[in-house]
Design a protein around this motif. Structure first.
Motif: not given
Length: 869
Positions: A353, A770, A843, A846-847
């Motif tokens: 990240q 991340g 973050l 999330p992806y």
């Protein structure tokens, strides 16, 4: 004014050991109140030799006074806040010291004596610091008293109170001598910038280089500066000495990452070394695949504990793969790239990240023993049989035994890294008082390898502050075959040793990611090439003066060195190597039978991209299965790999270490059985499916061992059972479904994600910056088992996440026939309430893989007929 202080460390050490001998040590704590401690190392030593607490009253008063003066000058500096920050900085530094040594608690560190000494009298060490290893010397109580009196006299004779900077970290006009001083830097940069320095201008450039060498060696700063060579031969003409090209072949640049250095500097080093036919080392930061196959490619690639950017294509693009067990300037700590240097470009190459500190895990995460190191060497040999494997060790007392083990483990090159040097990412507290000179470790490693009959199996390389041809010759006499240079090639490119690398403010664009500062970079590959040519020429001059025609003739000839003084017990450095035993060592034989068979069976897929389906029996002696195939795919198809599902391999039995290591895109490995440690290590886009045999009655089987998905950069892992400890450490792109994990799960993760359908062990998510983890927390134990420093726990509630979890459970059931997944889906969506999302605090969301990606796997891939039980 009448009394000089006894140094605090001496007082603590003497009292600590006296009370131990008297059997009274556990009855009291030792509290140090002293004006002496001020730096992290001072506190580390005091605590390490028995102090329970330290009150650095003078440092605290000084910080408060400095803040008060700043406030008087118009800056709002609160003295109490300044003191608080100072204490916080010291404590943070102590935590880094403890972490690099693998020690978790201050109680365990107190009195542990994790130190080495250099130059102290043996009698003094046995009295005050008993049990401390080191190289002994002449410094005893008389010398310590003299230094204490010098400090005392300087204080009470001073007309004004001031704190002069002695130049410990950075050159100061009236400070201590630095070998790379402004005069030396100026001379070198003028030398390499002499017009046509690689051609007709070489004599003029070399004269200026000699000025650089004279400035660098004006005063002794290293152990080797207190040595001189003598010869048992008459001098010979330089024309009879081997050409510079033969000497250059032994040179390389030290590991410096793209991240610590600017892209321009990193590429300039690679171009220079490639043009000379030498190796530049990528460092542990990965490399842009666009550079592979060009003259910008680093031919030596580092595989460090962080596995930053270690993909199958990264490994295949190298001629040498270097395992970083330790780093000289900060042994055991690994790299640490400050957040300011983690630009989007660096984050992309490191699968991380942007704007977040990147810290390497301690090496023991997947190398607990010499056997683990041997396995990693085997893994790298499996994916890239043509590559040489080097192992970087830190110079230390006892490194000879380690070097012997590394040689037996199959390394081709052993690098002994000294304490000097450091990278463009090291904080100041990490580049001092860590490691010892390479002269000590190199001599010991050479002697031990000779004594064990292993010296002919490996090449010894050295790095750490090499500057001139003189350094090369001394290193060769002590046993080095090869030589790595770090700092001085950067000076040739324009570095002025401003010592602000870690702040991302390099004024010459060498060690920064700031676009404005990078624009100031004026270095060219020719500057580095000229420097190495000059070093090689100086080596030729020295060889001629000694009467030797080849550098190889003096390697290990410590008998040709003599000491100028008694700085240390030179016997430990200059003792000749003992003759090896008559029984020759048995060379290591590499066996990749199953891997080789797989590559032969998949030849049509490799050559033409046609699908391949195979079934194999596997045993726990079959290690790194799939790695060789991954290397061949990367060699032919680079980063893209093959289309999904091109090669499907089913295995029945018990897999050995590193099953599916570095599996590339297009590979699907199905294991019916169980696997040992390192499953999916460095997974690079492939898919691994592990399920128990149908007749197994355990509802929650442990199917894979420790350190699965270590350093994975992409791909999928589905396990219809539990995993061991350190699951998905440094995962940076792979997705996994597993039904329970041991301690330290998802540690240092920077990307990808995991779905855990069961309990987790202690310290979950430590250092995670991340990626995302979804944990089925039916027992409500996650809150007390996760590490809250960098991550938070949230409930799962968004429609997108619920749909994702359902989709990935369906795929898990399809691929593994998991009873656990079947039971959860039968109650869906009721189990959603028990899922918890673990996400880094920085973050927002999330992806998640798309539903199309989840459903893109052909259903016919799993029901493969099994012809044997």
């Amino acid at each position: 004014p009448e009394h000089a202080p006894i140094p605090a460390l001496l007082a603590v050490g003497v009292l600590h050991h006296h009370l131990i001998r008297a059997g009274l040590r556990t009855r009291a704590s030792l509290i140090v109140a002293s004006g002496e401690p001020r730096e992290v190392h001072h506190f580390a030593c005091l605590l390490g030799y028995g102090a329970s607490a330290v009150c650095p009253y003078l440092a605290i008063e000084t910080v408060a006074a400095m803040a008060a003066r700043e406030r008087e000058g118009g800056r709002s500096e609160d003295p109490e806040e300044a003191v608080r920050r100072y204490i916080q900085a010291v404590e943070k530094g102590l935590l880094k010291v403890m972490a690099r040594m693998g020690i978790s608690t201050l109680d365990a560190y107190t009195g542990a004596q994790i130190f080495e000494c250099i130059g102290l009298e043996r009698e003094l060490v046995e009295w005050a610091f008993e049990g401390t290893p080191g190289v002994f010397g002449p410094v005893g109580l008389e010398e310590i008293a003299r230094r204490a009196q010098t400090w005392h006299r300087a204080a009470f004779e001073a007309e004004t109170l001031e704190l002069p900077s002695p130049g410990f970290y950075k050159h100061r006009a009236r400070g201590e001598f630095h070998a790379l001083n402004p005069e030396a830097i100026r001379a070198l940069q003028e030398a390499v910038r002499t017009p046509d320095a690689l051609g007709e201008g070489f004599p003029q450039a070399y004269r200026r280089y000699r000025d650089f060498a004279a400035h660098a060696h004006r005063e002794p700063v290293d152990l080797r500066d207190r040595l001189r060579w003598r010869s048992d031969r008459a001098p010979i003409p330089i024309a009879q000495v081997e050409p510079a090209e033969a000497i250059l072949r032994r040179f390389s640049t030290a590991a410096m990452s793209h991240g610590a250095l600017s892209p321009e500097a990193h590429e300039a080093l690679a171009i220079a070394m490639n043009r000379l036919g030498l190796r530049a080392n990528s460092g542990e930061g990965g490399e842009d695949p666009a550079r592979y196959g060009t003259e910008r490619n680093c031919r030596a690639k580092q595989v460090a504990s962080a596995r930053f950017g270690v993909t199958p294509y990264y490994l295949i693009s190298a001629e040498e793969l270097q395992i970083k067990m330790a780093q000289g300037s900060k042994p055991g700590e690994g790299g640490h790239l400050p957040a300011t240097k983690v630009t989007p470009e660096i984050a992309r190459l490191r699968f991380a990240q942007p704007g977040i500190d990147l810290i390497s895990p301690p090496p023991h995460h997947d190398i607990y023993s010499i056997e683990d190191l041997a396995q990693l060497i085997y893994d790298l040999k499996a994916i890239h049989p043509q590559a040489q494997v080097s192992v970087k060790l830190v110079s230390t007392v006892g490194v000879g035994v380690i070097a012997a083990g590394v040689a037996k483990a199959g390394a081709d090159i052993i690098l002994i890294s000294g304490h000097a040097g450091g990278t463009g990412a090291s904080p100041w507290s990490s580049i001092k008082n860590a490691g010892i000179p390479w002269e000590i470790g190199l001599a010991e490693a050479h002697r031990m390898l000779v004594a064990c009959g292993l010296r002919d199996r490996v090449r010894l390389r050295v790095d750490g502050g090499l500057r001139t041809g003189r350094d090369v010759v001394v290193a060769a006499l002590l046993g080095a075959d090869e030589f790595s240079f770090g700092t001085v090639p950067l000076i040739a490119l324009g570095c002025v040793m401003a010592r602000v690398c870690h702040q991302n403010t390099c004024p010459t664009g060498v060690a920064t990611q700031d676009p404005e500062r990078r624009a100031k970079f004026a270095g060219r590959p020719e500057h580095v090439m000229a420097y190495f040519q000059m070093v090689a020429h100086e080596v030729r001059e020295i060889l001629a003066s000694m009467g030797y025609a080849r550098l190889g003739e003096i390697i290990g000839r410590a008998d040709l060195l003599e000491a100028l003084d008694d700085t240390v017990d030179w016997e430990a450095v200059l003792r000749p190597a003992a003759p090896p035993p008559e029984v020759p060592s048995i060379p290591r034989v590499w066996s990749f039978s199953l891997n080789d068979q797989i590559v032969r069976d998949a030849v049509h897929s490799l050559m033409e991209g046609r699908p391949t389906r195979r079934i194999y029996r596997i045993r726990n002696t079959d290690r790194a299965v799939g790695a060789r195939l991954a290397g061949e795919i990367a060699r032919r198809y680079r980063e893209a790999g093959l289309p999904e599902g091109t090669i499907t391999l089913m295995f029945i039995g018990e897999a050995g270490q590193s099953f599916g290591a570095f599996a590339h895109r297009g590979m699907r490995l199905i294991l019916i059985g169980a696997a040992n440690d390192g499953v999916g290590k460095g997974l690079g886009g492939g898919e691994i499916i592990i399920r128990p045999p149908h007749d197994l009655r355990d509802p929650s089987p442990v199917l894979i061992g420790n350190a699965a998905l270590y350093g994975a950069t992409g791909g999928w892992l589905f396990v219809a059972g539990w995993a061991g400890d350190r699951f998905a450490v440094r995962n940076s792109g792979a997705w996994a479904v597993v039904e329970g994990v041991g301690d330290h799960g998802c540690e240092y993760m920077t990307g990808g994600g995991v779905v855990i359908l069961g309990p987790v062990g202690e310290n979950f998510g430590a250092g995670m910056t991340g990626g995302v983890a979804y944990v089925l927390d039916e027992r409500r134990e996650l809150e007390r088992r996760y590490n809250p420093q960098l991550v938070r726990i949230d409930p799962v509630g968004s429609p997108e996440e619920i749909a994702f979890l359902q989709g990935i459970l369906e795929r898990h059931l399809q691929l593994t026939e998991s009873p656990r997944a079947r039971a959860l889906l039968a109650r869906w969506p009721e189990p959603v309430a028990d899922f918890r999302r673990v996400l880094p605090k920085g973050l927002a969301a999330p992806y998640l893989p798309t539903q199309e990606l989840l459903s893109a796997q052909p259903s016919a891939l799993v029901p493969v007929p099994i012809p044997f039980q």
